[in-house]
Write a protein that holds these residues in place. Structure first.
Motif, PDB file in Angstrom:
ATOM      1  N   ASP A  19       0.782  -1.201   0.092  1.00 37.15           N
ATOM      2  CA  ASP A  19      -0.008  -0.129   0.026  1.00 37.15           C
ATOM      3  C   ASP A  19       0.941   1.146  -0.043  1.00 37.15           C
ATOM      4  O   ASP A  19       1.943   1.496   0.770  1.00 37.15           O
ATOM      5  CB  ASP A  19      -0.787  -0.056   1.190  1.00 37.15           C
ATOM      6  CG  ASP A  19      -1.789   1.158   1.251  1.00 37.15           C
ATOM      7  OD1 ASP A  19      -2.551   1.669   0.163  1.00 37.15           O
ATOM      8  OD2 ASP A  19      -2.488   1.429   2.457  1.00 37.15           O
ATOM      9  N   LYS A  20       0.598   2.181  -0.936  1.00 36.86           N
ATOM     10  CA  LYS A  20       1.263   3.428  -1.037  1.00 36.86           C
ATOM     11  C   LYS A  20       2.914   3.476  -1.216  1.00 36.86           C
ATOM     12  O   LYS A  20       3.541   4.190  -1.050  1.00 36.86           O
ATOM     13  CB  LYS A  20       0.728   4.332   0.194  1.00 36.86           C
ATOM     14  CG  LYS A  20      -0.599   4.690   0.224  1.00 36.86           C
ATOM     15  CD  LYS A  20      -0.818   5.513   1.217  1.00 36.86           C
ATOM     16  CE  LYS A  20      -2.447   5.538   1.498  1.00 36.86           C
ATOM     17  NZ  LYS A  20      -2.868   5.793   2.644  1.00 36.86           N
ATOM     18  N   THR A  21       3.027   2.200  -1.768  1.00 36.45           N
ATOM     19  CA  THR A  21       4.806   2.066  -1.727  1.00 36.45           C
ATOM     20  C   THR A  21       5.098   1.233  -3.002  1.00 36.45           C
ATOM     21  O   THR A  21       4.615   0.488  -3.553  1.00 36.45           O
ATOM     22  CB  THR A  21       5.086   0.898  -0.534  1.00 36.45           C
ATOM     23  OG1 THR A  21       4.460   1.471   0.566  1.00 36.45           O
ATOM     24  CG2 THR A  21       6.631   0.610  -0.730  1.00 36.45           C
ATOM     25  N   SER A  45       3.742   1.940   9.836  1.00 37.31           N
ATOM     26  CA  SER A  45       2.905   1.086  10.638  1.00 37.31           C
ATOM     27  C   SER A  45       1.444   0.906  10.041  1.00 37.31           C
ATOM     28  O   SER A  45       0.913  -0.376  10.415  1.00 37.31           O
ATOM     29  CB  SER A  45       2.693   1.641  12.028  1.00 37.31           C
ATOM     30  OG  SER A  45       2.168   2.943  11.782  1.00 37.31           O
ATOM     31  N   GLU A  46       1.159   1.490   9.023  1.00 33.97           N
ATOM     32  CA  GLU A  46      -0.234   1.334   8.290  1.00 33.97           C
ATOM     33  C   GLU A  46       0.028   0.388   6.997  1.00 33.97           C
ATOM     34  O   GLU A  46      -0.523  -0.102   6.347  1.00 33.97           O
ATOM     35  CB  GLU A  46      -0.751   2.747   8.030  1.00 33.97           C
ATOM     36  CG  GLU A  46      -1.079   3.317   9.279  1.00 33.97           C
ATOM     37  CD  GLU A  46      -1.704   4.669   9.242  1.00 33.97           C
ATOM     38  OE1 GLU A  46      -1.649   5.096   7.846  1.00 33.97           O
ATOM     39  OE2 GLU A  46      -1.989   5.314   9.946  1.00 33.97           O
ATOM     40  N   PRO A  50       1.358  -4.392   7.990  1.00 35.90           N
ATOM     41  CA  PRO A  50       0.566  -5.681   7.615  1.00 35.90           C
ATOM     42  C   PRO A  50       1.275  -6.615   6.733  1.00 35.90           C
ATOM     43  O   PRO A  50       0.922  -7.685   6.833  1.00 35.90           O
ATOM     44  CB  PRO A  50      -0.597  -4.774   6.666  1.00 35.90           C
ATOM     45  CG  PRO A  50      -0.473  -3.383   7.200  1.00 35.90           C
ATOM     46  CD  PRO A  50       0.869  -3.111   7.474  1.00 35.90           C
ATOM     47  N   VAL A  51       2.059  -6.276   6.005  1.00 35.96           N
ATOM     48  CA  VAL A  51       2.848  -7.319   5.296  1.00 35.96           C
ATOM     49  C   VAL A  51       4.068  -7.996   5.862  1.00 35.96           C
ATOM     50  O   VAL A  51       4.120  -9.224   5.800  1.00 35.96           O
ATOM     51  CB  VAL A  51       3.647  -6.302   3.902  1.00 35.96           C
ATOM     52  CG1 VAL A  51       4.681  -7.529   3.084  1.00 35.96           C
ATOM     53  CG2 VAL A  51       2.602  -5.740   3.116  1.00 35.96           C
ATOM     54  N   VAL A  52       4.757  -7.478   6.797  1.00 32.07           N
ATOM     55  CA  VAL A  52       5.768  -8.123   7.578  1.00 32.07           C
ATOM     56  C   VAL A  52       5.766  -8.047   8.802  1.00 32.07           C
ATOM     57  O   VAL A  52       6.544  -9.311   9.703  1.00 32.07           O
ATOM     58  CB  VAL A  52       6.987  -7.188   7.440  1.00 32.07           C
ATOM     59  CG1 VAL A  52       7.653  -6.904   6.024  1.00 32.07           C
ATOM     60  CG2 VAL A  52       7.005  -5.869   8.165  1.00 32.07           C
ATOM     61  N   ALA A  96       8.131   5.564  10.588  1.00 29.62           N
ATOM     62  CA  ALA A  96       8.147   6.373   9.720  1.00 29.62           C
ATOM     63  C   ALA A  96       7.056   6.778   8.763  1.00 29.62           C
ATOM     64  O   ALA A  96       6.298   5.829   8.711  1.00 29.62           O
ATOM     65  CB  ALA A  96       9.493   6.123   8.536  1.00 29.62           C
ATOM     66  N   TRP A  97       6.952   8.293   8.363  1.00 36.17           N
ATOM     67  CA  TRP A  97       5.707   8.570   7.463  1.00 36.17           C
ATOM     68  C   TRP A  97       6.255   9.716   6.793  1.00 36.17           C
ATOM     69  O   TRP A  97       7.130  10.319   7.067  1.00 36.17           O
ATOM     70  CB  TRP A  97       4.494   8.906   8.322  1.00 36.17           C
ATOM     71  CG  TRP A  97       4.759   9.770   9.450  1.00 36.17           C
ATOM     72  CD1 TRP A  97       4.745  11.254   9.401  1.00 36.17           C
ATOM     73  CD2 TRP A  97       5.092   9.432  10.652  1.00 36.17           C
ATOM     74  NE1 TRP A  97       4.876  11.826  10.784  1.00 36.17           N
ATOM     75  CE2 TRP A  97       5.056  10.700  11.420  1.00 36.17           C
ATOM     76  CE3 TRP A  97       5.423   8.422  11.697  1.00 36.17           C
ATOM     77  CZ2 TRP A  97       5.380  10.830  12.641  1.00 36.17           C
ATOM     78  CZ3 TRP A  97       5.755   8.740  12.698  1.00 36.17           C
ATOM     79  CH2 TRP A  97       5.730   9.744  13.509  1.00 36.17           C
TER      80      TRP A  97
END
Length: 120
Positions: A19-21, A45-46, A50-52, A96-97
């Motif tokens: 997501d968004k990456t 974190s969002e 969820p992937v790792v 991070a964001w």
């Protein structure tokens, strides 16, 4: 190994798209380089947790931020903004964001991170 190797990041060996990456990975002999594009609204974190899994990012990062801004909060409470033109080294244990409305684009040079970041 050849004396000169070069690759276009636009033709990566592997692309990962949580997501968004967007993470584009190229191999140069025994070296690995990744281009990481994080869209506005991206947060580890969002979008990556969820992937790792895990409470915080456990990857070590060594890189250069080409554009945008990322805010990093380490598990020990330290915080910093990383802005375009800066190099960075992050130890495992952080969130991070992306800050602002511009994508953050970085080049990652830590081999293990470039090879495995955001991989399921």
């Amino acid at each position: 190994m050849p004396a000169i190797e070069h690759r276009n990041m636009g033709a990566p060996d592997e692309t990962r798209t949580p997501d968004k990456t967007t993470l584009e990975v190229v191999q140069l002999g025994d070296a690995t380089v990744a281009r990481l594009t994080l869209q506005p609204g991206w947060r580890w974190s969002e979008c990556i947790r969820p992937v790792v899994g895990g409470e915080s990012c456990q990857a070590a990062h060594l890189g250069y931020l080409v554009s945008g801004c990322i805010h990093v909060r380490a598990d020990d409470g330290t915080e910093a903004d990383i802005v375009a033109g800066e190099t960075y080294r992050l130890t495992p244990g952080h969130d991070a964001w992306v800050v602002g409305d511009e994508p953050a684009i970085g080049l990652e040079f830590e081999p293990k991170t470039a090879e495995t970041y955001a991989r399921t």
